[in-house]
Design an enzyme around this catalytic site. Structure first.
Site, PDB file in Angstrom:
ATOM      1  CG  PHE A   1      -1.767  -1.193   1.391  1.00  0.00           C
ATOM      2  CD1 PHE A   1      -3.085  -1.154   0.950  1.00  0.00           C
ATOM      3  CD2 PHE A   1      -1.286  -2.380   1.947  1.00  0.00           C
ATOM      4  CE1 PHE A   1      -3.916  -2.268   1.070  1.00  0.00           C
ATOM      5  CE2 PHE A   1      -2.113  -3.497   2.063  1.00  0.00           C
ATOM      6  CZ  PHE A   1      -3.431  -3.443   1.632  1.00  0.00           C
ATOM      7  CD  GLU A   2      -1.049   4.536  -3.562  1.00  0.00           C
ATOM      8  OE1 GLU A   2      -1.787   3.554  -3.786  1.00  0.00           O
ATOM      9  OE2 GLU A   2      -0.835   5.419  -4.377  1.00  0.00           O
ATOM     10  CG  ASN A   3      -0.701   3.787   3.713  1.00  0.00           C
ATOM     11  OD1 ASN A   3      -0.446   2.743   3.106  1.00  0.00           O
ATOM     12  ND2 ASN A   3      -1.470   3.801   4.791  1.00  0.00           N
TER      13      ASN A   3
END
Lengths: 259, 298, 298, 259
Positions: free
Chosen positions: A52-54
Site C-alpha cells: 500500500f502506497e502509504n
C-alpha cells in the site's frame, strides 16, 4: 449461484481476485481491489503479498473492514510499515508483479484518464487525478483495470492520459521508455476484456452472467473486437461471497448501501 | 496552535499537509489556517483526502500540487471541482503529480539535489509542456527518463503521535512522504497527540521520524487529526467523510458546514465539544496491541 | 550458514557486507566465504572495517568498491596495501567511492533508476577518467552535478538482531546503507542473533528493516558479528582489532591469524569456543535499556 | 598549565572543540574530533548536535568511551538512529554547519589526499580512502582539518584530491560547482592555520606552546605565509583535560598508550 444472489460489484471483486496468482506481490490500492486482495488471500493465493502506497506491506487480510489503506486495522499486524518511498522503490525496481487501478475513461489501447474529462485545455470535469495509478500503470509488471462499462467511459481515444496503457498500440510502451508490462485485463460491469498480444488492442474475453453481447458492444465507444470464443464469467461461489461480505460487512463497496 | 500558525504560516507560503496519506491528516491545523484567513497558499501533498477540498472552498488556496484531490472513500471533491471548473470561490491552479513523483520531488528537496530521475510519467499527459517534468536520455543506459525537479516547501505540517518539547518526534504506522517533506521544508510544525519526556524519545531512537533541530514549533493538539485516524490513539471517523461529501455538494451547503465546524468554533477544543463525547468514545481503540521492547543497552 | 553461503554466494558475485559501518559487520559470513574458497568476488561496502582486509588477504577478492578500506581504530589494512601495492596474494582493483556516493549508488539500485545526481565528488580525483562517475549540467538550475550510477549487487549480507523464519527482519541502531543494499540486491542473506516468531515482527512493523519476500535465506548465527558490536546483544571487542592489526603486519603473521581463526575452525561455534567464555562474558551488556511500548491497536 | 601536563593530542582536541560554536550541527567523524565534540558539549557548546554517518544523531556525549561511532554507547540515548542516507541528506541539504576531517597529505589550498600517496597512476602507498571525508569537505558549510604537521604531509600540491579544499585558490570551489564553504582551520601538531579570505591560501594563525616558528616553517612544504600577528595557542584548562580524560580514559586516542 444465480445473478440475483450477488451484486455486480461482488462479481467484479471475484473476477479481480482471480487475476491474483499465488506469490504475486500486489500493489493493492483502494475500493474493490482491496477486497479482491483479501479474498484471494483466503482462497487460491495464500502467499500473495499486498503493498500500500502509504507505506504498508502485509501478507494477511486486516482484522476489520477497511475503508482506506490508512485505516488503523491495516497497520496492525502488518509485516512492514514504512515510507511511500520504500514502497514505490519496490514498484520501480520491478518487485511488484501486479497492480490494480480504476479509471473514469479508458480507450481501445487501455490508456486511462482520471484527471481531465475533456482534456487539459478544455476541462469539462476535473477529476481527482492520478494518485498512485499512473505509477502502477507505468511500473508494475502487469496491471488490472476495474471500471464501469459505459459508452461515455469506453472511448476510441482518451483526451488525456493519466495512466498509460499501450498508447497507440504495438511496441509503444517500449518506444516511450516504459519498463512495466502494461494492462492485462479490464474488469467491467459487463465483462472482462484482455489485450491482443501483438496489436495490444482491447478484446472482449468474457461476458458477465445476465449481460448480452449486444449490451457490451453498445456500451463501448469503438468497434470492439471479440476473442474467438467468448466465455461466460464464472459467478462467485458461496464461499467467495461469504468472504467478501466479511470484509465489506455493511456493503459500502459492494452493495451500494451508503452512497 | 493559534500562535504557531500565526507565526510560521505566512500568506503565499507553500505548505505540505497530509503527507501520511489517509492517516494522520492535520485537520486541526488546516482549520486554524482557514480561521486565520491566510491568503494565496500553495498546498502540497500526495493524497489530500478531504482536507484540501475544505481549504480550497475557504478561498485561502492559490495552487494545489498533488497526486489526487478528493475524498478518498466518496470520490470527487466538490470545492475542488467548483474552483477549477468555475472559479468558485477563486480560480485555483493544479500541478498534477503522481504519488511517486510527489514523493520523489520532496525526496530530492530533502537530499539537496535539483532533480531525481524516474521511469514513471513517460507517455502521460503530466509530462507535457508547461509542466515541471522534463525528459532526458540516460547518459549511462541511453534509456528515456523523466526528471522530477525538487520541491522545497516553505512549511511542512507533521502530524505525529508524540514528541518531546524540543520537537524530537516519534511516529508509527505508514508515514507516506512525511519525513521527506519535513527534511525538505524550510519550516516544520509538529502537531502531536501528546508531549512526552525527552527520555521517552531517547529510549527508542529508531522510532524517531524527525530530529528536533529541524522543528520550529511543537503543538500538542489531542485529536488533531480527526476525522482521519491516528494509530494508537483513535480510529477513522468514516461517517464524517460521508457527511461532508453530501454537505459540500453545493456551495451553500459547504458554507454551512464551514460555519458549523470551522468558523463557528474557536479552537480544537470547541470542535471536540461539538463532535461530542459519545462519538469520540466510539472511535477509541477497542483492541490494544503493544509493541515488544528491544534493548538499546551496552 | 554453510549451506546458505554455498548456495547463494557464487564465484564472481558482487557482495555487500558491512553495510551498517562499524557495527553489525557479518564476520561469521565473511569467514565462511573464505573457508569455502570462493573466487573472484567483488566486495561492496562503505567502511568495511577489518573484514574486507581479512577477505582480501585470503585471495577470494578481485575488486573492492568502497569508501574506506582499513581498520577503523588502527588505520591502514595491511592486506589491502599488499594487494594493491605488490599484488600479494593477488592484485585487486579498488573502485573509490565516498560514504555518501556508495549510499547513493545502492539507493539508485534500490529505486530502480540508472543514476542519481549529487553535489559531492566535484573537483576530486574520484570523478576522473575511467571512473564510474560523470559530470552533467543540471537541466533545471544549470549548476554542475556529479552523477552516481546505480549499483545492483548480486548478494547483500544483512546482519541484524532478529528475523522470523520468513526473513522479515527487525533492526535497531544506525543502519548505514543496509536497507538500500538489500533492496538493490538480487539475493539477500539475513544473518541474525535469533529467530523470533512472526508475531514478534508483526507487533512492531516499523521496526522492520526488510520484508521477507526479498530474503533468500535466514541464518541464525549468535555472535555472528563479533568482534563488531550488535546493539542489544554484545559490545565491540576493541582488543581483537588491535591484535589483528599487529598480527597482519606481515603476510606470515596474517596467514597464522587466518589459520587460527578461520581455516582452523569449522564453524562459528568452534570460533566462539576459541574465543572463550570469559571474553564473551566481558562483552555482554552491563546496562540494559529497553524501549517503551507503543500501541498498534485499533 | 604547562606543556608537560598534557599531550599534543589533548591540545589538538581542545583546539578542535573551540572551533565548535553553540548550536552548530557537527558532522563528528572519528578519533580526535569525536573527543572534541564531547568536550565542546561539556564546555561552551551545550546546544551543539552531533551527527554520525552510520545513522546517528545525538545531543549529548555517549555514556562511555567510544572507539568508533558504531559502538553501542553511541546508540544508547541518541535522539535519532536511522540510515546513512538520512544523515547525508542533512549534509547535502546544507543543514550541517561544521565537519571535521583528517588527512595524510594536505596542500597550500587545503586539498586533502587520503587515498593514493604518489597519485593514482604511480601508487606509492595505498591509504584507506575517503570514507565520509570527501562528502564533508564538499558539502558542509565549513570544515576543520586535523592532522600531523610534517614536511612530507604539507605539500605545495597534493598528487590526488580525495577531499576538496580550495582547489587552486580563489573562486575555484564555486567554479567547480561545490556548494559547501570549504576549510576554515587546520589544526596540526604544531599550530593552527587558517585561510586567506581572498586567495584561499593557508596561513599560519597560531603556534602551539613549546613550538617555534622555525619548526612550523621547516615542516611545511611550501613558503608558508603568516598572519600579521601570530598567536600562541591557548593550552587546555584543567577542566578541559579532565573531560578529555573522562572520554578517553585509557588514553587510546590522546596518550598514545596502545599503538
Amino acid at each position: 449461484m444465480r445473478a440475483s444472489d450477488y451484486t455486480m460489484e461482488e462479481l467484479m471483486v471475484v473476477a479481480g481476485a482471480r487475476e491474483i496468482r499465488d506469490n504475486d506481490v500486489v500493489f493493492v490500492g483502494m475500493r474493490l481491489p482491496l477486497l479482491a486482495f483479501q479474498l484471494a488471500k483466503d482462497t487460491h493465493a495464500p502467499h500473495a503479498i499486498g503493498i500500500f502506497e502509504n507505506g504498508i506491506l502485509r501478507d494477511r487480510p486486516a482484522g476489520e473492514a477497511l475503508y482506506t489503506m490508512g485505516d488503523t486495522p491495516n497497520t496492525e499486524s502488518a509485516i512492514w510499515t514504512t515510507s511511500m518511498m520504500d514502497i514505490m522503490a519496490l514498484l520501480q525496481n520491478e518487485r511488484v508483479s501486479l497492480g490494480f487501478i480504476g479509471g473514469a475513461e479508458v480507450d481501445r489501447f487501455g490508456n486511462l484518464n482520471t484527471t481531465y474529462i475533456g482534456g487539459r485545455e478544455r476541462i469539462k470535469i476535473r477529476l481527482p487525478g492520478s494518485g498512485g495509478g499512473s505509477d502502477i500503470a507505468s511500473l508494475s509488471k502487469r496491471f488490472v483495470i476495474i471500471m464501469k462499462h459505459e459508452k461515455r467511459r469506453f472511448l476510441e481515444r482518451v483526451s488525456y492520459i493519466t495512466s498509460p496503457g499501450f498508447g497507440d498500440g504495438r511496441d509503444w510502451r517500449e518506444k516511450i521508455g516504459l519498463r512495466g508490462g502494461g494492462p492485462c485485463a479490464v474488469i467491467t460491469t459487463k465483462g472482462i476484456l484482455r489485450f491482443n498480444s501483438e496489436t495490444k488492442e482491447m478484446i472482449l474475453h468474457s461476458i458477465h452472467p445476465g449481460i448480452t453481447l449486444e449490451q457490451v458492444l453498445e456500451n463501448t465507444g469503438w468497434n470492439l473486437k471479440c476473442a474467438p470464443k467468448i466465455e461466460r464469467t464464472k459467478p462467485p461461489t458461496r464461499f467467495e461471497l461469504k468472504m467478501i461480505r466479511k470484509y465489506d460487512p455493511l456493503g459500502f463497496w459492494t452493495r451500494n448501501t451508503m452512497k | 496552535m493559534k500562535e504557531a500558525v500565526f507565526r510560521f504560516v505566512e500568506d503565499g507560503d507553500s505548505v505540505v499537509m497530509g503527507a501520511a496519506l489517509e492517516a494522520a491528516i492535520p485537520f486541526a491545523t488546516g482549520h486554524e489556517i482557514i480561521r486565520q484567513r491566510k491568503k494565496g497558499l500553495t498546498l502540497i501533498g500526495p493524497i489530500s483526502d478531504m482536507l484540501f477540498d475544505q481549504m480550497i472552498g475557504s478561498g485561502c488556496i492559490k495552487k494545489v500540487i498533488a497526486a489526487w484531490v478528493g475524498n478518498v472513500i466518496m470520490g470527487v471533491g466538490y470545492n475542488m471541482r467548483r474552483a477549477v471548473e468555475a472559479g468558485i470561490p477563486k480560480k485555483i491552479e493544479i500541478g498534477d503529480y503522481t504519488n511517486f513523483t510527489i514523493s520523489l520531488a520532496l525526496h530530492a528537496g530533502a537530499l539537496g539535489i535539483p532533480f531525481i530521475p524516474t521511469k514513471s510519467l513517460l507517455g502521460t499527459g503530466m509530462i507535457s509542456e508547461g509542466q515541471p517534468f522534463k525528459e532526458m536520455e540516460c547518459p549511462y543506459t541511453k534509456e528515456k527518463l523523466a526528471l522530477v525537479p525538487a520541491l522545497k516547501p516553505d512549511v511542512a505540517i507533521v502530524q505525529a503521535q508524540r514528541a518531546d518539547e524540543e520537537g524530537n518526534t516519534h511516529f508509527w504506522g505508514g508515514s507516506g512522504v512525511t519525513k521527506e517533506a519535513a527534511l525538505a521544508a524550510k519550516k516544520v510544525l509538529v502537531v502531536v497527540e501528546e508531549i512526552v519526556s525527552k527520555k521517552t524519545i531517547q529510549r527508542d531512537p529508531n522510532r524517531t521520524l524527525l530530529p528536533g533541530f529541524l522543528v520550529h514549533a511543537v503543538i500538542p493538539e489531542p485529536w488533531g487529526a480527526h476525522p482521519s485516524p491516528m494509530q494508537g490513539y483513535y480510529n477513522r471517523d468514516h461517517e464524517e467523510y460521508m457527511t461532508y461529501h453530501q454537505d459540500s455538494r453545493d456551495r451553500k451547503g459547504y458554507l454551512k458546514w464551514l460555519e458549523k465546524w470551522v468558523s463557528g468554533v474557536k479552537s480544537r477544543e470547541e470542535y471536540l465539544n461539538l463532535l461530542g463525547e459519545e462519538k469520540m468514545k466510539s472511535l477509541l481503540l477497542k483492541r490494544h496491541r503493544r509493541s515488544l521492547p528491544v534493548d538499546y543497552g551496552y
